[in-house]
Design an enzyme around this catalytic site. Structure first.
Site, PDB file in Angstrom:
ATOM      1  N   ASP A  15       0.859  -1.171   0.000  1.00 45.28           N
ATOM      2  CA  ASP A  15       0.000   0.000   0.000  1.00 45.28           C
ATOM      3  C   ASP A  15       0.905   1.234   0.000  1.00 45.28           C
ATOM      4  OD1 ASP A  15      -2.403   1.602   0.456  1.00 45.28           O
ATOM      5  OD2 ASP A  15      -1.655   1.819   2.503  1.00 45.28           O
ATOM      6  N   CYS A  16       0.331   2.395  -0.305  1.00 48.02           N
ATOM      7  CA  CYS A  16       1.139   3.619  -0.348  1.00 48.02           C
ATOM      8  C   CYS A  16       0.909   4.485   0.893  1.00 48.02           C
ATOM      9  CB  CYS A  16       0.835   4.399  -1.622  1.00 48.02           C
ATOM     10  SG  CYS A  16       1.915   5.826  -1.887  1.00 48.02           S
ATOM     11  N   ASP A  17      -0.247   5.135   0.972  1.00 43.31           N
ATOM     12  CA  ASP A  17      -0.515   6.088   2.059  1.00 43.31           C
ATOM     13  C   ASP A  17      -0.565   5.384   3.412  1.00 43.31           C
ATOM     14  OD1 ASP A  17      -0.880   8.413   0.379  1.00 43.31           O
ATOM     15  OD2 ASP A  17      -2.736   7.481  -0.292  1.00 43.31           O
ATOM     16  N   ASP A 175      -1.383  -0.772   5.950  1.00 39.53           N
ATOM     17  CA  ASP A 175      -1.646  -0.265   7.300  1.00 39.53           C
ATOM     18  C   ASP A 175      -3.134  -0.125   7.596  1.00 39.53           C
ATOM     19  OD1 ASP A 175      -2.200   3.152   7.326  1.00 39.53           O
ATOM     20  OD2 ASP A 175      -1.802   2.081   5.467  1.00 39.53           O
TER      21      ASP A 175
END
Length: 223
Positions: A15-17, A175
């Site tokens: 995932d990124c953010d 997250d």
């Protein structure tokens, strides 16, 4: 079976953010400022408590159901304003999640990709601003491009197929609850980077870690 599938090395789908970059609080602040301008009560705290990782359109639709519908064509203006403010914040303030740069260096022998609910432009901006892009060699999978959003597991499945890996050969690192749910439903192993262990519980079937420097050991354990 492909070479990738037969390899002992796993494909890591990040995932990124909130996983690679510390953008969640920036996004929370932007949303907390702009949504009330359009008549939708909202706070930065509310984003962190209820909506982390959720598609922006879904957030707006939820608020419309609670309060009032936007005026005709207002969503396009709202989203454009939010994206512009967020990009400016990211280019001036964004940092990598602590421990992620070193962890990515240690994991460079694995195939790696970014799989995000955000638009591709936002993903690229995040990786450029934090100098993490070279780890992924352009292997970026956006829900806006593939037209499927977490928690739908199809987003992770499509990314895995494009990378040449079966689902069982992939490890998701995410997250947010929507991403952990998507990875588990896709039949992948999942590492939950849980930044809020006093408030959030790692779902059964996922491995919970609290800091990115734990990531290489967790992946080695799965391997």
């Amino acid at each position: 079976m492909s070479v990738a599938q037969s390899s002992a090395l796993r494909c890591l789908l990040f995932d990124c953010d909130g996983t690679l970059v510390d953008s969640e609080i920036l996004l929370a602040d932007v949303m907390g400022a702009i949504l009330p301008e359009f008549g939708l009560p909202f706070s930065a705290r509310q984003y962190m408590d209820e909506f982390r990782g959720v598609r922006f359109q879904t957030i707006v639709q939820t608020l419309e159901a609670r309060f009032q519908a936007l005026e005709e064509d207002a969503f396009t203006q709202l989203e454009a304003g939010m994206r512009a403010r967020m990009e400016a914040h990211m280019r001036s303030q964004l940092k990598a999640i602590p421990g992620i740069p070193a962890a990515l260096d240690q994991l460079s022998h694995h195939a790696m990709a970014v799989v995000s609910n955000g638009p591709e432009r936002k993903i690229r901006c995040a990786l450029e601003s934090t100098q993490l892009g070279h780890h992924f060699a352009g292997k970026l999978f956006s829900a806006y491009t593939l037209n499927v959003w977490k928690p739908d597991p199809e987003l992770y499945r499509k990314a895995a197929a494009a990378m040449g890996y079966a689902s069982h050969a992939c490890i998701v690192i995410d997250d947010a609850a929507v991403g952990v749910e998507a990875g588990l439903a896709a039949g992948m192993q999942v590492i939950h980077l849980n930044h809020f262990p006093d408030e959030e519980t790692t779902p059964e079937g996922a491995i919970g870690i609290h800091h990115a420097d734990e990531l290489p050991a967790a992946i080695a354990q799965l391997g």
